[in-house]
Design an enzyme around this catalytic site. Structure first.
Site, PDB file in Angstrom:
ATOM      1  N   ARG A 150      23.353  31.246 -11.037  1.00 11.15           N
ATOM      2  CA  ARG A 150      24.668  31.342 -11.150  1.00 11.15           C
ATOM      3  C   ARG A 150      23.758  33.412 -10.810  1.00 11.15           C
ATOM      4  NH1 ARG A 150      22.349  29.596 -15.971  1.00 11.15           N
ATOM      5  NH2 ARG A 150      24.727  28.653 -16.354  1.00 11.15           N
ATOM      6  N   ILE A 151      22.043  33.008 -10.755  1.00 10.89           N
ATOM      7  CA  ILE A 151      21.842  34.672 -10.072  1.00 10.89           C
ATOM      8  C   ILE A 151      21.624  34.911  -8.457  1.00 10.89           C
ATOM      9  CG2 ILE A 151      19.853  36.146 -10.169  1.00 10.89           C
ATOM     10  CD1 ILE A 151      19.029  34.682 -13.451  1.00 10.89           C
ATOM     11  N   ASP A 172      19.689  25.538  -0.270  1.00 11.12           N
ATOM     12  CA  ASP A 172      19.846  24.858  -1.697  1.00 11.12           C
ATOM     13  C   ASP A 172      19.987  23.336  -1.479  1.00 11.12           C
ATOM     14  OD1 ASP A 172      21.014  24.163  -4.182  1.00 11.12           O
ATOM     15  OD2 ASP A 172      21.007  25.764  -5.244  1.00 11.12           O
ATOM     16  N   ALA A 232      12.341  34.524 -10.025  1.00  5.89           N
ATOM     17  CA  ALA A 232      13.150  33.304 -10.971  1.00  5.89           C
ATOM     18  C   ALA A 232      11.756  32.943 -11.567  1.00  5.89           C
ATOM     19  CB  ALA A 232      13.263  32.350  -9.834  1.00  5.89           C
ATOM     20  N   ARG A 233      11.128  31.775 -11.373  1.00  2.39           N
ATOM     21  CA  ARG A 233       9.887  31.632 -12.716  1.00  2.39           C
ATOM     22  C   ARG A 233       8.571  31.633 -11.183  1.00  2.39           C
ATOM     23  NH1 ARG A 233      12.549  32.291 -15.594  1.00  2.39           N
ATOM     24  NH2 ARG A 233      13.529  30.979 -17.199  1.00  2.39           N
ATOM     25  N   ASP A 256       8.667  39.955 -10.453  1.00  2.20           N
ATOM     26  CA  ASP A 256       8.887  39.619 -11.779  1.00  2.20           C
ATOM     27  C   ASP A 256       7.923  38.932 -12.915  1.00  2.20           C
ATOM     28  OD1 ASP A 256       9.682  41.252 -13.579  1.00  2.20           O
ATOM     29  OD2 ASP A 256      11.043  39.723 -14.673  1.00  2.20           O
ATOM     30  N   GLU A 261       1.609  33.547 -16.278  1.00  6.12           N
ATOM     31  CA  GLU A 261       2.161  34.655 -16.794  1.00  6.12           C
ATOM     32  C   GLU A 261       2.057  35.170 -18.413  1.00  6.12           C
ATOM     33  OE1 GLU A 261       6.396  36.387 -15.544  1.00  6.12           O
ATOM     34  OE2 GLU A 261       6.755  34.947 -17.346  1.00  6.12           O
ATOM     35  N   HIS A 280       7.647  40.770 -16.829  1.00  8.32           N
ATOM     36  CA  HIS A 280       9.131  39.744 -16.284  1.00  8.32           C
ATOM     37  C   HIS A 280      10.695  40.838 -17.418  1.00  8.32           C
ATOM     38  CE1 HIS A 280       9.908  35.149 -17.241  1.00  8.32           C
ATOM     39  NE2 HIS A 280      11.017  36.264 -17.393  1.00  8.32           N
TER      40      HIS A 280
END
Length: 322
Positions: A150-151, A172, A232-233, A256, A261, A280
């Site tokens: 969605r992002i 993707d 994202a991650r 981010d 983390e 984050h």
């Protein structure tokens, strides 16, 4: 949910709106020691959860025999739900759609900075004003989007609206060529995306197959002077490989999220002039978290009215979500 956070996510006006549809537990439910549970849980039919909510294991659910729905006033529910939730037939909703807006805006801002190689330009400022020929702008730059989440889709939409004339690539495995074209992008394999992109922005979920996806080999394909953005991650990117690529001065990075983390004090990425690490903050922050509460309250209203939930998460879909 921490009471201070709860007051921002569900301020008084949203609680009043909730109380018009459902009977609320004591306001707010007081914090309890780990391993203990508020008495209100035994009567709850709907749970509004948020960051820091204990995992809904069979043991927890045994203390909530009437629970029928969970509205998560945050993004991912992977750390919240267990098999016991699905086995009980409990409906789950996430406010990930509400959280996506700030992430999209933040990422678009980073892409604007990245296309101008802002960090490199800023690092060289003390040595003198950069010559015209060393400057770069955004117009016509190729931006590669990893993941049509969605992002990722929101970022593509924002880039399409830009007057910069970006060339957009998308990688993707679940998107067809036609679907990519409808998103305004050319679908390519990840290797081609890395080779052709001046800016690579990561928007894939963290799954076994995406862990370490951007490894030394993939990062090595990004052209010299390229930029990696990750909102994202952290574990999707090989931290050691990225550290080496940035230490050489070959790549810039805007991160981010990181792996681990947070990064430990003194980690090289924290002090490199061509790397920006933020704590984050791309998702809903401060006044923005009210969006999450609004979404969760609207879901409760839909649930109470017997209407479909907009943010429903199913057991099957969860395997491919962040």
């Amino acid at each position: 949910m921490d009471p201070a956070v709860a007051d921002q996510v569900l301020p008084a006006e949203l609680r009043r709106r909730l109380s018009a549809r459902v009977r609320l537990a004591p306001d707010p439910v007081p914090p309890v020691r780990p391993g203990t549970f508020p008495a209100a849980l035994a009567e709850a039919e709907v749970l509004i959860s948020g960051w820091g909510c204990p995992r809904l294991t069979a043991d927890v659910l045994a203390r909530a025999p009437r629970l029928r729905a969970v509205m998560h006033a945050a993004g991912s529910v992977k750390s919240l739900v267990s098999d016991a939730v699905w086995e009980r037939g409990i409906v789950v909703s996430s406010a990930a759609d509400a959280n996506a807006g700030p992430v999209v805006s933040y990422t678009l801002a980073l892409i604007t900075l990245a296309a101008r190689r802002t960090l490199t330009m800023a690092a060289g400022y003390a040595a003198g004003w950069p010559a015209f020929g060393s400057r770069s702008g955004a117009d016509g730059s190729t931006v590669g989007i990893v993941g049509a989440s969605r992002i990722g889709r929101g970022v593509l939409a924002g880039l399409r609206r830009s007057d910069a004339g970006h060339r957009l690539l998308l990688s993707d495995p679940y998107v067809t060529d036609d679907e990519a074209r409808l998103l305004g992008a050319e679908r390519v394999e990840l290797t081609e995306l890395c080779r052709r992109s001046a800016v690579v922005s990561v928007h894939a979920p963290l799954l076994p197959e995406t862990t370490g996806l951007l490894d030394a080999g993939m990062l090595g394909l990004i052209p010299d002077g390229g930029v990696l953005i990750n909102t994202a991650r952290g574990a999707i990117v090989d931290t050691e490989a990225l550290t080496r690529a940035c230490a050489s001065g070959r790549l810039e990075a805007y991160l981010d999220v990181t792996d681990p983390e947070p990064l430990p004090p003194g980690h090289p990425l924290l002090t490199m002039p061509n790397v920006l690490v933020t704590p984050h903050i791309a998702g809903a922050q401060g006044r923005e978290v009210r969006r999450l509460g609004q979404y969760a309250v609207a879901e409760v209203e839909r649930w109470a009215a017997g209407e479909p939930l907009l943010g429903e998460v199913t057991r099957q879909a969860l395997t491919h979500l962040a």
